[in-house]
Design a protein around this motif. Structure first.
Motif, mmCIF file in Angstrom:
data_model
loop_
_atom_site.group_PDB
_atom_site.id
_atom_site.type_symbol
_atom_site.label_atom_id
_atom_site.label_comp_id
_atom_site.label_asym_id
_atom_site.label_seq_id
_atom_site.Cartn_x
_atom_site.Cartn_y
_atom_site.Cartn_z
ATOM 1 N N LEU A 28 1.336 6.700 -6.789
ATOM 2 C CA LEU A 28 0.222 7.598 -7.070
ATOM 3 C C LEU A 28 0.636 9.049 -6.885
ATOM 4 O O LEU A 28 0.323 9.911 -7.719
ATOM 5 C CB LEU A 28 -0.971 7.252 -6.166
ATOM 6 C CG LEU A 28 -2.206 8.137 -6.311
ATOM 7 C CD1 LEU A 28 -2.759 8.092 -7.734
ATOM 8 C CD2 LEU A 28 -3.270 7.715 -5.310
ATOM 9 N N GLN A 29 1.349 9.326 -5.806
ATOM 10 C CA GLN A 29 1.817 10.686 -5.551
ATOM 11 C C GLN A 29 2.725 11.188 -6.674
ATOM 12 O O GLN A 29 2.641 12.351 -7.091
ATOM 13 C CB GLN A 29 2.544 10.757 -4.206
ATOM 14 C CG GLN A 29 1.664 10.553 -3.004
ATOM 15 C CD GLN A 29 0.630 11.645 -2.839
ATOM 16 O OE1 GLN A 29 0.833 12.784 -3.230
ATOM 17 N NE2 GLN A 29 -0.508 11.279 -2.281
ATOM 18 N N ALA A 51 0.831 -1.200 0.000
ATOM 19 C CA ALA A 51 0.000 0.000 0.000
ATOM 20 C C ALA A 51 0.871 1.258 0.000
ATOM 21 O O ALA A 51 0.561 2.243 -0.668
ATOM 22 C CB ALA A 51 -0.934 -0.012 1.203
ATOM 23 N N MET A 52 1.983 1.199 0.734
ATOM 24 C CA MET A 52 2.871 2.363 0.798
ATOM 25 C C MET A 52 3.519 2.631 -0.563
ATOM 26 O O MET A 52 3.606 3.784 -1.006
ATOM 27 C CB MET A 52 3.954 2.131 1.851
ATOM 28 C CG MET A 52 4.774 3.369 2.130
ATOM 29 S SD MET A 52 5.339 3.388 3.795
ATOM 30 C CE MET A 52 6.985 3.035 3.764
ATOM 31 N N GLU A 53 3.940 1.577 -1.248
ATOM 32 C CA GLU A 53 4.541 1.732 -2.577
ATOM 33 C C GLU A 53 3.510 2.256 -3.577
ATOM 34 O O GLU A 53 3.815 3.111 -4.412
ATOM 35 C CB GLU A 53 5.119 0.407 -3.059
ATOM 36 C CG GLU A 53 6.335 -0.051 -2.281
ATOM 37 C CD GLU A 53 6.734 -1.483 -2.596
ATOM 38 O OE1 GLU A 53 7.946 -1.776 -2.498
ATOM 39 O OE2 GLU A 53 5.850 -2.309 -2.929
ATOM 40 N N LEU A 54 2.303 1.741 -3.488
ATOM 41 C CA LEU A 54 1.237 2.224 -4.371
ATOM 42 C C LEU A 54 0.951 3.699 -4.115
ATOM 43 O O LEU A 54 0.768 4.475 -5.065
ATOM 44 C CB LEU A 54 -0.034 1.403 -4.162
ATOM 45 C CG LEU A 54 -0.020 -0.007 -4.719
ATOM 46 C CD1 LEU A 54 -1.226 -0.787 -4.222
ATOM 47 C CD2 LEU A 54 0.000 0.015 -6.239
#
Length: 80
Positions: free
Chosen positions: A10-11, A3-6
């Protein structure tokens, strides 16, 4: 991907398009559409599925059946 990588990915993508007002507007509309679609999605539980199968089997054993042609006719009528 975690989730952190996604989130980081996205950012980065948002940063790339942030200067293009038209692109940001399109992305925002799409994200809102996705969120509404997810909120409208109904899920059926395992118990409901099994109950439907059980009811169908009981109907078959009791002789409450219909032909494929009648089923298709009813299905088409429901679409209208």
């Amino acid at each position: 991907m975690t989730a952190m990588e996604l989130n980081q990915s996205l950012q980065q993508e948002i940063t790339y398009i942030s200067d293009d007002e038209n692109m940001v507007r399109k992305v925002l509309n799409y994200v809102r559409k996705l969120r509404r679609k997810e909120e409208e999605t109904e899920y059926i539980t395992k118990e409901e599925i099994l109950a439907g199968i059980d009811a169908g089997l009981k109907d078959m054993k009791a002789g409450r059946t219909m032909s494929f042609e009648d089923f298709m006719k009813e299905l088409r009528e429901d679409e209208i």
